[in-house]
Design an enzyme around this catalytic site. Structure first.
Site, PDB file in Angstrom:
ATOM      1  N   THR A  45      30.693  29.050  42.180  1.00 34.21           N
ATOM      2  CA  THR A  45      30.507  29.903  41.033  1.00 34.21           C
ATOM      3  C   THR A  45      31.858  30.644  40.736  1.00 34.21           C
ATOM      4  O   THR A  45      32.340  30.625  39.467  1.00 34.21           O
ATOM      5  CB  THR A  45      29.522  30.840  40.990  1.00 34.21           C
ATOM      6  OG1 THR A  45      28.202  30.043  41.182  1.00 34.21           O
ATOM      7  CG2 THR A  45      29.483  31.534  39.697  1.00 34.21           C
ATOM      8  N   HIS A  48      34.461  28.084  39.299  1.00 34.75           N
ATOM      9  CA  HIS A  48      34.160  28.035  37.944  1.00 34.75           C
ATOM     10  C   HIS A  48      34.604  28.941  36.737  1.00 34.75           C
ATOM     11  O   HIS A  48      35.411  28.949  36.184  1.00 34.75           O
ATOM     12  CB  HIS A  48      32.650  27.747  37.508  1.00 34.75           C
ATOM     13  CG  HIS A  48      32.021  26.629  37.930  1.00 34.75           C
ATOM     14  ND1 HIS A  48      32.272  25.357  37.316  1.00 34.75           N
ATOM     15  CD2 HIS A  48      31.157  26.517  39.052  1.00 34.75           C
ATOM     16  CE1 HIS A  48      31.671  24.445  38.329  1.00 34.75           C
ATOM     17  NE2 HIS A  48      30.772  25.080  39.086  1.00 34.75           N
TER      18      HIS A  48
HETATM   19 ZN   LIG Z   1      27.395  32.058  45.520  1.00 39.64          ZN
END
Ligand SMILES: [Zn+2]
Ligand SMILES: [Zn+2]
Length: 347
Positions: A45, A48
């Site tokens: 994440t 990203h």
């Molecule tokens: Zn995570």
């Protein structure tokens, strides 16, 4: 109570990358806890957010401090907090749930309708200090390595995915051997799977999967995973398939390699809607498909603690790199290259 400044990795503008900045130490509310970060781990994440891809552009408001997987020492507690004490060694569940929606009220807070995520919707842990609600705190044993303690949250994803059904003595296939896939290999093995088939295209990560206990590692660039799973199971297929790649073709293969009556657990987040052959690959096979999000609060955390505490799981091979917080760019470049397991930043 702390006052003053701290160093933090920030997303200042909506563009690629991040910067090291001096920002105020977070001020805690009555129900919150301030934690001095000992170790923080880079999650997909975070990559990203670093890359500033389409998901990040829609979700993240700049400027912000990001990062959500960590361990640390409680530095201060809000006036209403009695469950956590200054000096305790902790990690945290990263989903902040409302406690009042129907899922929360019926024992399913991991699917809370109002979930906020630390380091995505609130200030994160790539910093000297992070604050979290007291109810998100998870206490660690004193002898747990801070780097290991920082990856309990993604380990929880792996535990939740693999242990959502019992598969002792069966064949488990793990599609996608990023860090959580690698952890899932170890969890499947610990949970008594007779065979654990790890599938990826990245040789570096397949070698790690072998180290984590995969009985077979399949490189999709060289071999056909369907043929191999079929041969390993006398044509029956894998009893449990864990989808961690997010690739449409891998998802189709995963459904095809699952045994009749088997299970297909999906932790990955495909970028676009995926077309699947429901008739032949799900309905006629009597397949059970289960989406997995977050960790069960706090059943999964307890499983994580006990698996680590009893040395049934050894995650140390997965932690391949550690850098001081200031060298975050090295860590993100490694994550972007895929030539790593878990990368830890030390503030
Ligand atoms: Zn995570
Ligand atoms: Zn809720």
């Amino acid at each position: 109570m702390q006052s003053g400044k701290m160093k933090a990795v920030m997303k200042k503008h909506g563009a690629f990358g991040a910067v090291l900045a001096e920002v105020p130490i977070p001020e805690i509310d009555k129900h919150e806890v301030l934690i001095k970060v000992k170790a923080a781990s880079i999650c997909g994440t975070d990559v990203h957010i670093y890359n500033w891809d389409q998901w990040a552009r829609q979700r993240i408001k700049t400027p912000c401090v990001f990062g959500h997987e960590f361990s640390g020492i409680v530095e201060a507690v809000g006036e209403n907090v009695s469950s956590v004490k200054i000096g305790e060694y902790v990690s945290a569940e990263t989903h902040i749930v409302c406690g009042t929606c129907v899922p929360c009220l019926t024992g399913k807070p991991h699917v809370c309708k109002n979930t906020a995520i630390i380091g995505v919707d609130t200030a994160g842990c790539f910093a000297e200090y992070v604050k979290v609600p007291a109810e998100n705190v998870w206490k660690n044993p004193a002898d747990m390595d801070p780097a290991i303690a920082s990856i309990q949250e993604p380990l929880g994803n792996a535990v939740h995915t693999v242990l959502e059904s019992q598969n002792a003595g069966g064949t488990t296939a793990i599609i996608g051997c990023g860090p959580i896939g690698l952890m899932a290999v170890a969890v499947a093995k610990a949970a008594g799977a007779a065979q654990v088939v790890a599938i990826d295209k990245n040789e570096y990560r397949l070698a790690l999967a072998k180290q984590m206990g995969a009985t077979t590692a399949v490189c999709i660039e060289k071999e056909d995973p369907l043929k191999i799973v079929s041969a390993l199971t006398e044509g029956e297929g894998a009893d449990l398939v864990c989808e961690m790649s997010g690739h449409p073709s891998a998802i189709a293969q995963g459904l095809a390699m699952a045994a009749n009556g088997g299970r297909f657990h999906i932790l990955s987040l495909p970028e676009h809607p995926v077309t699947i052959d429901l008739t032949n690959k799900v309905v006629f096979k009597g397949l059970t498909i289960q989406g997995i999000t977050g960790r069960k609060m706090f059943t999964t955390w307890r499983q994580v603690s006990q698996l680590l505490g009893s040395n049934v799981l050894d995650l140390s091979p997965i932690i391949t790199h550690q850098f001081p917080l200031e060298e975050f760019e090295k860590g993100f470049e490694l994550m972007r290259s895929g030539q790593c397991g878990k990368v830890i930043l030390i503030p």
